[in-house]
Write a protein that holds these residues in place. Structure first.
Motif, PDB file in Angstrom:
ATOM      1  N   ARG A  52       0.613   6.838   2.896  1.00 57.69           N
ATOM      2  CA  ARG A  52      -0.136   8.094   3.046  1.00 57.69           C
ATOM      3  C   ARG A  52      -1.458   7.653   3.137  1.00 57.69           C
ATOM      4  N   GLU A  53      -2.155   6.688   2.237  1.00 54.03           N
ATOM      5  CA  GLU A  53      -3.437   6.079   2.237  1.00 54.03           C
ATOM      6  C   GLU A  53      -3.590   5.282   3.566  1.00 54.03           C
ATOM      7  N   ALA A  66      -4.263   7.665   6.165  1.00 53.82           N
ATOM      8  CA  ALA A  66      -5.649   8.389   6.192  1.00 53.82           C
ATOM      9  C   ALA A  66      -6.697   7.122   6.535  1.00 53.82           C
ATOM     10  N   TYR A  73       0.760  -1.143  -0.079  1.00 56.53           N
ATOM     11  CA  TYR A  73       0.136  -0.091  -0.039  1.00 56.53           C
ATOM     12  C   TYR A  73       0.819   1.340  -0.163  1.00 56.53           C
ATOM     13  N   ARG A  82      -0.253  16.177   4.669  1.00 59.84           N
ATOM     14  CA  ARG A  82      -0.977  15.043   4.825  1.00 59.84           C
ATOM     15  C   ARG A  82      -1.008  14.342   6.293  1.00 59.84           C
TER      16      ARG A  82
END
Ligand code: ADP
Ligand code: ASP
Ligand code: MG
Length: 414
Positions: free
Chosen positions: A64-65, A68, A61, A145
């Motif tokens: 950063r996501e 999140a 993955y 972010r």
């Protein structure tokens, strides 16, 4: 007015009822005259579920996501806690990390806190707000972010806020009533410590005791934050829990104060490595670049110009470590015969600042393990700890045997 930080872990905010119970403790501290910063974790199990969803969606993955997604559990509990306090007519509002802002570096998944400007919360407190509820575990990177501070990171959020806002104390509310001589889930003989020195707590945390995140102890030590671990379920009194404090605030220290374990370790051995200057750098440089957390390292006596090199790392990093080693071999960086990975090992450690002035602790530890027929695979020591790598199936047995051998059930009050 004095500021107090209260952190509630996952089990303490696992249901609406528990959030209410936690809010009552906050209300009592407000009534005592404090302005309170409450740090909340996600409901217990939530972060694991979120991590699972990320892995299922995208095995390699985008970090950063990942952040999140996995930071979101804390948003829910922060809002619910603020609403619960408002229902009790306490002026409160919630803050996500980026709103404070809690500024971190850009190391997604394991970000380090860089700064917590106090102006936003200070202005609200000056306006009559009594409680700021802050989502733990999360911050914002220089790129804007969302970041997370590593698993268990709400403890670090709490201590960082206590330092930034000059709080009188940082109370960590959890599902045990303090720091014990070992994980009370492993033996009923575990005893609660009234006080523990920063250095010991730092070792215990980094060797696997998950009651406090290691970074949180580091920060508390650096900024001299008065840190207390206590239960959000038991009866409250001023002396409840364990105080994590400077060594000179403890009257007398035991030789060994705690036994820690880390279940998910792996032992990797490179057989038949050429024995020449620079070989360790050639092996461990690329492993570091690949982000492998190498822990113990042992090099065998060399025979015929060849040696064996053994190291341990977390078991979930084995695939990446193997790839790094095979890639380095393919690129001609070094040569070896065979790579052997033992994925069924655990690390057990004894910790105590009293070790500095006592000889024979290691021998006593090894004898206790021998008496239980537990074979030791790797040993490392430092000034105040001794760690051994053993077969995982003997982990509980070893923790109990060491707890008995150092008579830890005689420590403390609980
Ligand atoms: P929270 O969700 O409140 O942050 P954690 O699960 O992260 O709680 O940490 C608390 C757990 O730490 C306890 O339930 C206990 O099983 C474990 N633990 C491990 N070692 C110790 C120790 N030496 N003293 C107390 N708890 C320990
Ligand atoms: N919810 C996060 C975790 O489970 C952070 C924390 O609870 O401290 O790791
Ligand atoms: Mg925790």
């Amino acid at each position: 007015m004095s500021r107090l930080v209260m952190k509630f872990g996952g089990t303490s905010v696992a249901t609406l009822d528990r959030i209410k119970r936690a809010a009552k403790r906050v209300a009592r501290e407000v009534a005592n005259g404090h302005e309170v910063i409450v740090i909340v974790s996600a409901m217990s199990g939530k972060t694991n579920e979120l991590v699972g969803w990320v892995n299922e969606t995208s095995p390699f993955y985008d970090a950063r996501e990942y952040d999140a997604v996995v930071s979101s559990g804390e948003n829910v509990t922060a809002g619910l806690m603020a609403l619960t306090l408002q229902e009790m007519e306490i002026p409160a509002r919630s803050w996500q990390g980026w709103q404070v802002p809690l500024k971190t570096n850009g190391a997604h998944g394991a970000a380090r806190i860089e700064e917590i400007p106090t102006a936003n919360l200070d202005a609200r407190f000056a306006d009559g707000m009594k409680v700021a509820v802050v989502a733990g575990f999360q911050g914002i990177s220089p790129e804007g972010r969302i970041t997370t501070l590593g698993r268990g990171g709400s403890d670090t959020t709490a201590v960082a806020f206590a330092a930034a806002f000059d709080a009188v104390r940082c109370d960590i509310y959890t599902d045990v009533d303090g720091v014990y001589t070992t994980d009370p889930r492993i033996t009923a003989k575990a005893r609660k410590l009234d006080r523990i020195a920063f250095e010991e707590m730092l070792e215990l945390a980094s060797l696997g005791a998950k009651v406090l995140q290691t970074r949180s102890v580091e920060l508390a030590m650096r900024y001299n934050v008065k840190l207390r671990v206590l239960s959000s379920f038991g009866e409250y009194d001023e002396t409840a829990g364990t105080l994590v404090c400077a060594e000179d605030e403890i009257m007398e220290s035991n030789v060994v104060n705690g036994v820690a374990y880390s279940r998910d370790e792996a032992k990797m051995t490179l057989l038949g490595v050429e024995d020449r200057p620079g070989i360790a750098a050639a092996i461990f440089g690329p492993l570091a670049d690949a982000g492998i957390n190498v822990d113990m390292i042992v090099q065998n006596i060399s025979e015929g110009g060849k040696t064996d090199m053994t190291f341990s790392c977390p078991v979930d990093q084995v695939a990446r470590a193997k790839k790094s080693i095979e890639d380095a071999k393919a690129s001609g960086a070094y040569e070896f015969g065979e790579l052997v990975a033992d994925q069924d090992v655990a690390k057990v450690s004894v910790v105590g600042i009293g070790m500095r002035s006592h000889a024979g602790v290691a021998a006593h530890m090894f004898k206790a393990l021998k008496d239980e027929n537990v074979n030791i695979k790797v040993i490392t020591t430092s000034e105040i700890k001794i760690s051994v790598l053993i077969d995982r199936k003997y982990m509980e047995l070893a923790v109990q045997a060491l707890h008995d051998a150092f008579e830890l059930e005689k420590i403390g009050t609980a």
